[in-house]
Design a protein around this motif. Sequence first.
Motif, mmCIF file in Angstrom:
data_model
loop_
_atom_site.group_PDB
_atom_site.id
_atom_site.type_symbol
_atom_site.label_atom_id
_atom_site.label_comp_id
_atom_site.label_asym_id
_atom_site.label_seq_id
_atom_site.Cartn_x
_atom_site.Cartn_y
_atom_site.Cartn_z
ATOM 1 N N ALA A 62 -5.370 3.293 -10.644
ATOM 2 C CA ALA A 62 -6.474 3.558 -9.797
ATOM 3 C C ALA A 62 -6.983 4.997 -10.150
ATOM 4 O O ALA A 62 -8.044 5.666 -9.721
ATOM 5 C CB ALA A 62 -5.850 3.982 -8.341
ATOM 6 N N GLY A 63 -6.325 6.112 -11.029
ATOM 7 C CA GLY A 63 -6.883 7.014 -11.632
ATOM 8 C C GLY A 63 -8.220 6.868 -12.482
ATOM 9 O O GLY A 63 -8.615 7.929 -12.614
ATOM 10 N N GLU A 64 -8.444 5.454 -13.085
ATOM 11 C CA GLU A 64 -9.294 5.213 -13.896
ATOM 12 C C GLU A 64 -10.164 4.201 -13.480
ATOM 13 O O GLU A 64 -11.302 3.929 -13.911
ATOM 14 C CB GLU A 64 -8.481 4.816 -15.471
ATOM 15 C CG GLU A 64 -9.629 4.817 -16.415
ATOM 16 C CD GLU A 64 -8.956 4.421 -17.645
ATOM 17 O OE1 GLU A 64 -9.618 4.032 -18.475
ATOM 18 O OE2 GLU A 64 -7.674 4.436 -17.846
ATOM 19 N N PHE A 65 -9.543 3.245 -12.492
ATOM 20 C CA PHE A 65 -10.386 2.064 -12.275
ATOM 21 C C PHE A 65 -10.351 1.891 -10.634
ATOM 22 O O PHE A 65 -9.711 2.649 -10.057
ATOM 23 C CB PHE A 65 -9.598 0.975 -12.626
ATOM 24 C CG PHE A 65 -9.320 0.755 -14.385
ATOM 25 C CD1 PHE A 65 -10.159 0.489 -15.219
ATOM 26 C CD2 PHE A 65 -8.193 1.361 -14.861
ATOM 27 C CE1 PHE A 65 -10.098 0.253 -16.589
ATOM 28 C CE2 PHE A 65 -7.871 1.073 -16.045
ATOM 29 C CZ PHE A 65 -8.867 0.867 -16.960
ATOM 30 N N HIS A 66 -11.339 1.183 -10.249
ATOM 31 C CA HIS A 66 -11.678 0.812 -8.764
ATOM 32 C C HIS A 66 -10.809 -0.339 -8.531
ATOM 33 O O HIS A 66 -11.308 -1.781 -9.006
ATOM 34 C CB HIS A 66 -13.014 0.660 -8.515
ATOM 35 C CG HIS A 66 -13.279 0.182 -7.113
ATOM 36 N ND1 HIS A 66 -14.622 -0.294 -6.725
ATOM 37 C CD2 HIS A 66 -12.573 -0.019 -6.016
ATOM 38 C CE1 HIS A 66 -14.532 -0.453 -5.413
ATOM 39 N NE2 HIS A 66 -12.978 -0.270 -5.023
ATOM 40 N N CYS A 67 -9.700 -0.252 -7.814
ATOM 41 C CA CYS A 67 -8.530 -1.233 -7.816
ATOM 42 C C CYS A 67 -8.766 -1.852 -6.632
ATOM 43 O O CYS A 67 -8.991 -1.189 -5.272
ATOM 44 C CB CYS A 67 -7.297 -0.822 -7.778
ATOM 45 S SG CYS A 67 -6.741 -0.014 -9.537
ATOM 46 N N VAL A 68 -9.038 -3.110 -6.319
ATOM 47 C CA VAL A 68 -9.310 -4.146 -4.924
ATOM 48 C C VAL A 68 -8.237 -5.020 -4.919
ATOM 49 O O VAL A 68 -8.181 -5.999 -5.813
ATOM 50 C CB VAL A 68 -10.465 -4.563 -4.984
ATOM 51 C CG1 VAL A 68 -10.726 -5.389 -3.869
ATOM 52 C CG2 VAL A 68 -11.892 -3.258 -5.128
ATOM 53 N N THR A 69 -7.403 -5.197 -3.961
ATOM 54 C CA THR A 69 -6.239 -5.826 -3.917
ATOM 55 C C THR A 69 -6.616 -6.833 -2.592
ATOM 56 O O THR A 69 -6.828 -6.277 -1.510
ATOM 57 C CB THR A 69 -5.101 -5.237 -3.742
ATOM 58 O OG1 THR A 69 -4.848 -4.280 -4.568
ATOM 59 C CG2 THR A 69 -3.833 -6.194 -3.705
ATOM 60 N N LEU A 70 -6.582 -8.252 -2.810
ATOM 61 C CA LEU A 70 -6.804 -9.171 -1.547
ATOM 62 C C LEU A 70 -5.863 -9.675 -0.888
ATOM 63 O O LEU A 70 -4.634 -9.804 -1.530
ATOM 64 C CB LEU A 70 -7.628 -10.248 -2.258
ATOM 65 C CG LEU A 70 -8.767 -10.321 -3.075
ATOM 66 C CD1 LEU A 70 -9.497 -11.241 -3.715
ATOM 67 C CD2 LEU A 70 -9.891 -9.360 -2.446
ATOM 68 N N ASP A 71 -5.674 -9.686 0.288
ATOM 69 C CA ASP A 71 -4.507 -10.303 0.889
ATOM 70 C C ASP A 71 -4.742 -11.543 1.531
ATOM 71 O O ASP A 71 -5.626 -12.017 2.280
ATOM 72 C CB ASP A 71 -4.475 -9.637 2.383
ATOM 73 C CG ASP A 71 -2.999 -9.229 2.641
ATOM 74 O OD1 ASP A 71 -2.225 -8.996 1.662
ATOM 75 O OD2 ASP A 71 -2.652 -8.850 3.726
ATOM 76 N N MET A 72 -4.548 -12.767 0.396
ATOM 77 C CA MET A 72 -5.111 -14.061 0.291
ATOM 78 C C MET A 72 -4.267 -14.850 1.466
ATOM 79 O O MET A 72 -3.148 -14.465 2.040
ATOM 80 C CB MET A 72 -4.779 -14.657 -1.115
ATOM 81 C CG MET A 72 -5.551 -14.226 -2.309
ATOM 82 S SD MET A 72 -7.413 -14.360 -1.784
ATOM 83 C CE MET A 72 -7.331 -16.124 -2.206
ATOM 84 N N PRO A 73 -4.785 -15.917 1.988
ATOM 85 C CA PRO A 73 -4.160 -16.629 2.978
ATOM 86 C C PRO A 73 -3.062 -17.721 2.400
ATOM 87 O O PRO A 73 -3.384 -18.833 2.742
ATOM 88 C CB PRO A 73 -5.445 -17.497 3.675
ATOM 89 C CG PRO A 73 -6.472 -17.496 2.675
ATOM 90 C CD PRO A 73 -6.278 -16.277 2.078
ATOM 91 N N PHE A 74 -2.024 -17.107 2.031
ATOM 92 C CA PHE A 74 -1.165 -18.003 1.225
ATOM 93 C C PHE A 74 0.197 -17.856 2.049
ATOM 94 O O PHE A 74 1.371 -17.981 1.410
ATOM 95 C CB PHE A 74 -0.851 -17.403 -0.255
ATOM 96 C CG PHE A 74 -1.666 -17.940 -1.213
ATOM 97 C CD1 PHE A 74 -1.580 -19.235 -1.494
ATOM 98 C CD2 PHE A 74 -2.328 -17.157 -2.184
ATOM 99 C CE1 PHE A 74 -2.440 -20.009 -2.415
ATOM 100 C CE2 PHE A 74 -2.873 -18.040 -3.177
ATOM 101 C CZ PHE A 74 -3.046 -19.328 -3.179
ATOM 102 N N GLY A 75 0.087 -17.585 3.232
ATOM 103 C CA GLY A 75 1.372 -17.409 4.152
ATOM 104 C C GLY A 75 1.983 -16.234 4.462
ATOM 105 O O GLY A 75 2.962 -16.251 5.332
ATOM 106 N N SER A 76 1.765 -15.266 3.630
ATOM 107 C CA SER A 76 2.228 -13.823 3.895
ATOM 108 C C SER A 76 1.179 -12.613 4.456
ATOM 109 O O SER A 76 1.304 -11.841 4.442
ATOM 110 C CB SER A 76 2.848 -13.306 2.757
ATOM 111 O OG SER A 76 3.915 -14.247 2.377
ATOM 112 N N HIS A 77 -0.003 -13.347 5.008
ATOM 113 C CA HIS A 77 -1.081 -12.688 5.574
ATOM 114 C C HIS A 77 -1.018 -12.249 7.008
ATOM 115 O O HIS A 77 -0.364 -12.980 7.598
ATOM 116 C CB HIS A 77 -2.413 -13.203 5.148
ATOM 117 C CG HIS A 77 -2.555 -14.705 5.597
ATOM 118 N ND1 HIS A 77 -1.573 -15.793 5.412
ATOM 119 C CD2 HIS A 77 -3.321 -15.279 6.477
ATOM 120 C CE1 HIS A 77 -1.734 -16.870 5.872
ATOM 121 N NE2 HIS A 77 -3.041 -16.598 6.588
#
Length: 300
Positions: A62-77
């Motif tokens: 994150a110090g160098e990049f724009h990090c985007v993490t998705l919470d996908m509907p795979f059963g732990s959402h």
Amino acid sequence: MIDSTTTARASWRAADLGARREISLPQGRMAVFESGTGRPIVFVHGLLVNANLWRGVVPRLAGEFHCVTLDMPFGSHTLSMPGADLTPPGMAELVCTAIEALELGPVVLVGNDSGGALCQLVATSRPDLVQRLVLTSCDAYENMPPLLVRAIRLTARIPGGLGLLMSALRLPWVRNSPIAFGALSIRPIEPRAAESYVLPAGIARDIRDDLRRALFGQHRRHTLGAAAHFAEFDRPVLIAWSGRDPIFPMAHALRLATDFPHARLEVIPEARGFSPEDEPVRLATAIAEFAAASRSAHVR
């Protein structure tokens, strides 16, 4: 009745993932986490984990990049998507619509496990959205679903079986065993993260229904269909494969590195399928070096 403490444990996400947002998509609401600025990197997890899978990787990028993490509907959402298409093509479309809704433009797309299969589908169906592709150990070719997921599907066919399985996984000795997360991670997963993986489908029927649809939508025709178009993907690809993986064979890593025209293989040695859990530093370093390379550079 589910108490508020259990609900909070199910919805816990590591602060290192960044700020939480909810975005409205045609398929439903999705939680995403954002941290850092710069070239966008989008992280896609697979079955029975959530954004927490990347909690050790994101803060190192994150110090160098724009990090985007998705919470996908795979059963732990925690945000259910009733009626949404949760087959692999439908899930790949969900990734595409999230990238477009967030106005990220072409991204470095990173996938693990069944999320890696989705990234293959995105790269071959919407290459305009993918600047670079990173595949960690994941479903590919004939290996969708892998044997472990097939066993879960058998349980899910029994009335009440999926709920019983999720209840059993709340016990640390069960979820750390070789028939569960122990097959995917060398070291036991941090308890808070592990609980966030197994509690949502255990306590919420709508999340369990999403998981069931995601499970039964998996078929090798989807990964084989994507593989038929790998030669057309002209962007750089990093195959960051785990060196001690009993689920995702190294032969597939070698095959991926050959079938994509501008790919190279890097082995993450002391990891099973969940390399973001086992070796987050090594994986983050590999991704950083790959993502920071000249946009026009190809790799081999």
